[in-house]
Scaffold this motif. Structure first.
Motif, PDB file in Angstrom:
ATOM      1  N   LEU A 296      35.752   6.911 -70.890  1.00  0.00           N
ATOM      2  CA  LEU A 296      36.538   7.921 -71.613  1.00  0.00           C
ATOM      3  C   LEU A 296      35.632   8.889 -72.367  1.00  0.00           C
TER       4      LEU A 296
ATOM      5  N   LYS B  92      51.836   6.783 -72.249  1.00  0.00           N
ATOM      6  CA  LYS B  92      50.568   6.140 -72.594  1.00  0.00           C
ATOM      7  C   LYS B  92      49.955   5.397 -71.407  1.00  0.00           C
ATOM      8  N   SER B  93      50.819   4.842 -70.544  1.00  0.00           N
ATOM      9  CA  SER B  93      50.302   4.068 -69.404  1.00  0.00           C
ATOM     10  C   SER B  93      49.523   4.946 -68.426  1.00  0.00           C
TER      11      SER B  93
ATOM     12  N   GLU C 161      43.652  -2.098 -77.006  1.00  0.00           N
ATOM     13  CA  GLU C 161      42.502  -2.765 -76.403  1.00  0.00           C
ATOM     14  C   GLU C 161      41.967  -1.944 -75.245  1.00  0.00           C
ATOM     15  N   GLN C 162      40.742  -1.533 -75.373  1.00  0.00           N
ATOM     16  CA  GLN C 162      40.052  -0.860 -74.281  1.00  0.00           C
ATOM     17  C   GLN C 162      38.800  -1.682 -74.005  1.00  0.00           C
ATOM     18  N   SER C 163      38.506  -1.917 -72.755  1.00  0.00           N
ATOM     19  CA  SER C 163      37.264  -2.623 -72.436  1.00  0.00           C
ATOM     20  C   SER C 163      36.100  -1.686 -72.766  1.00  0.00           C
TER      21      SER C 163
ATOM     22  N   ALA D  93      35.695   0.912 -70.221  1.00  0.00           N
ATOM     23  CA  ALA D  93      36.724   1.952 -70.267  1.00  0.00           C
ATOM     24  C   ALA D  93      36.410   2.952 -71.380  1.00  0.00           C
ATOM     25  N   VAL D  94      35.915   2.454 -72.512  1.00  0.00           N
ATOM     26  CA  VAL D  94      35.571   3.353 -73.619  1.00  0.00           C
ATOM     27  C   VAL D  94      34.437   4.296 -73.194  1.00  0.00           C
TER      28      VAL D  94
ATOM     29  N   LEU E  23      40.472   8.737 -78.368  1.00  0.00           N
ATOM     30  CA  LEU E  23      40.955   7.492 -77.781  1.00  0.00           C
ATOM     31  C   LEU E  23      42.268   7.045 -78.380  1.00  0.00           C
TER      32      LEU E  23
ATOM     33  N   ASP F 121      44.633   4.052 -79.717  1.00  0.00           N
ATOM     34  CA  ASP F 121      44.271   2.739 -80.247  1.00  0.00           C
ATOM     35  C   ASP F 121      44.701   1.691 -79.231  1.00  0.00           C
TER      36      ASP F 121
ATOM     37  N   ASP G 284      38.121   1.881 -82.692  1.00  0.00           N
ATOM     38  CA  ASP G 284      38.282   2.197 -81.275  1.00  0.00           C
ATOM     39  C   ASP G 284      37.059   1.838 -80.455  1.00  0.00           C
TER      40      ASP G 284
ATOM     41  N   GLY H 131      44.014   8.059 -69.151  1.00  0.00           N
ATOM     42  CA  GLY H 131      42.725   7.595 -68.635  1.00  0.00           C
ATOM     43  C   GLY H 131      41.741   8.742 -68.697  1.00  0.00           C
TER      44      GLY H 131
END
Ligand code: BES
Ligand code: ZN
Ligand code: ZN
Length: 509
Positions: A127, A82-83, A118-120, A123-124, A114, A116, A166, A86
């Motif tokens: 993506l 997961k890390s 926290e995405q800024s 970042a969303v 996406l 789940d 999301d 992107g």
């Protein structure tokens, strides 16, 4: 094909195929996979086990649903840990989903995009743009010369599906803006791919100019072409010299985008090497060496693709696209090793290898571009095999003289997901270009071939202009398909250029 956003439960999407990302290191392969698996009473996990699916990057498993469901198939796509997730992984997943959709004859599919967590908002948005790019690029196929064009792409619509949570905090307009940007960029990428894929008997310099003209007309760009007699008048003898061994006349192509309300002082010039075929001239290449040399206009294709995307997406600065187009062939009129030619800038060049022709064409095209008074010049060229030896076939070399421009370029290529690596403009190698009888010669010695080529170009760009040279010899063409990259012309650098030109003002200082 169209891309739309879908924020309801993906299981409700009226599609034949759902693609879902799976993480290698998450319990139950992540919540999106787990939720679909639960809906299917564990059948997805069971199919994964049977197929040894471990969610490694790029791994896929397609599960056929029992009758009674309107969705026919679920495809799980491995995203690795997961890390590492992107935009790059998202782009690849969407492209593979579309390719699978085509294989199984789906007309509509959904991509659960996406993870789940926290995405800024930024970042969303990034993506969503990457997912849309992947979907729009994954369906690309060059079929112009096939009498049986095969099955047309079946996929008509890709829904990018999100759980409402999301996208919490991101405005719908920003999400739609990301899809719009992806549409503009991929239009340009597809144009660049087509040009690189075209056979060199058809895509001669005049045809390249004609295609640029038609594109300019479609999008309201200014178009200008300089014919051989105009090049003569301008003293562009290096460009003319390269074209002398061919019956196909060289051309200089110049497109301009002007914003309707200009709030920026920025004037960008993109300069492309447009060798529609490079046989090497009298310093003839081997049969094997010239087999792929129709791609020697890959820099020009990137410039034209970027100009198209820019015309659609409308940044607030002026952008010039300048292309030196020629064909490098051997015949009785061709330039010889030993010739001395002086081009537009007044620098005399001793030509010792006629296969080092790109730098000659660019020397004149760069001089022409500087007359347009740009604040920055980026040239793109399939300039040296040495750059591929240094960096491999997937990475372009970036020679950047100006640190502020380097910072912006680096941000742009990181955001676009295209691979570049900075190379040094090592002054110590300049002595390799010293000629006994002229100001400079057009080749160096055995070592550092990509660097001496870049140093040669630097002699033709005044030191007060921010300048970058991108050697794209490797990545404009791919030997095999992967994710959003097809076999053949890739459209490389269009995404980075568009990103660079749209950069917010604060990054431009
Ligand atoms: N177009 C080639 C460079 C190239 C090679 C692009 C392979 C893509 C794949 C360029 O014009 C060329 O021939 N360069 C020579 C320079 C040498 C003669 C100094 C080269 O790289 O060998
Ligand atoms: Zn060459
Ligand atoms: Zn070349």
């Amino acid at each position: 094909m169209k891309v739309t956003l879908f924020t309801d439960d993906v299981k409700e999407a009226p599609v034949q195929l759902i693609a879902v990302g799976a993480f290698a290191d998450e319990p139950d392969r992540g919540s999106a996979f787990a939720s679909l698996n639960q809906w299917l009473d564990g059948a997805l996990a069971e199919a994964s086990r049977e197929e040894n699916f471990e969610a490694k990057p790029g791994q896929q498993v397609v599960f056929n649903l029992p009758a009674g469901h309107s969705v026919r198939r679920v495809m799980a796509f491995g995203l690795g840990d997961k890390s590492s997730f992107g935009p790059d992984a998202a782009r690849r997943m969407a492209a593979e989903a579309v390719k699978t959709g085509q294989k199984v004859g789906a007309t509509e599919l959904a991509v659960q995009g996406l993870p789940d967590g926290e995405q800024s908002p930024e970042a969303v948005v990034a993506l969503v743009q990457a997912l849309a790019e992947g979907a729009l690029l994954g369906s690309y196929k060059y079929t112009e010369y096939l009498s049986d064009k095969g099955r047309r792409s079946t996929v008509e619509e890709v829904k990018l599906a999100f759980v409402a949570d999301d996208v919490h905090g991101v405005k719908g307009a920003d999400l739609r803006g990301a899809v719009k940007r992806a549409e503009a960029v991929t239009e340009g990428v597809r144009f660049a791919r087509d040009l690189v894929n075209m056979p060199p008997n058809e895509l001669i310099p005049a045809e390249l100019a004609d295609r640029a003209k038609r594109m300019a007309k479609r999008h309201d760009l200014t178009f200008k072409v300089l014919h051989a007699r105009d090049l003569e008048r301008q003293g562009m003898n290096l460009h003319l010299g390269v074209g002398k061994g061919s019956t196909n006349e060289p051309k200089l192509i110049h497109l301009t985008y002007t914003p309707s309300s200009k709030s920026s002082q920025r004037v960008v010039a993109l300069v492309g090497k447009g060798l529609t075929f490079d046989a090497g001239g009298l310093s003839l290449k081997t049969s094997e060496g010239m087999m792929t040399m129709k791609i020697d206009m890959g820099g020009a294709a990137a410039v034209l693709g970027a100009m198209e995307a820019i015309a659609i997406s409308k940044p607030d600065c002026i952008v010039h696209g300048v292309i030196g187009a020629a064909e490098n062939m051997p015949d009785g009129n061709a330039i010889r090793p030993g010739d001395v030619i002086t081009g537009k800038k007044g620098v005399s060049v001793e030509i010792l290898n006629t296969d080092a022709e790109g730098r000659l064409v660019l020397a004149d095209a760069l001089a022409y571009a500087q007359d347009l008074k740009p604040t920055e010049i980026i040239d793109l060229a399939t300039l040296t095999g040495a750059c591929m030896v240094a960096l491999g076939p997937h990475t372009a070399g970036a020679f950047v003289r100006d640190e502020a421009l380097f910072a912006r370029l680096e941000q742009a290529w990181q955001a676009s997901g295209e691979k570049f690596w900075r190379m040094p403009l090592e002054r110590q190698l300049r002595e390799m270009l010293e000629s006994d009888i002229a100001d400079i010669k057009n080749i160096g010695e055995r070592w550092g071939g990509a660097i001496t080529a870049a140093l040669f170009l630097s002699e033709f760009v005044d030191s007060d202009v921010a300048w970058a040279h991108l050697d794209v010899a490797g990545p404009v063409f791919a030997g095999k398909a992967k994710g959003e990259i097809p076999k053949g012309g890739t459209g490389f650098a269009v995404r980075t250029l568009v990103e660079l030109i749209h950069q917010p003002l604060e990054l431009q200082e």
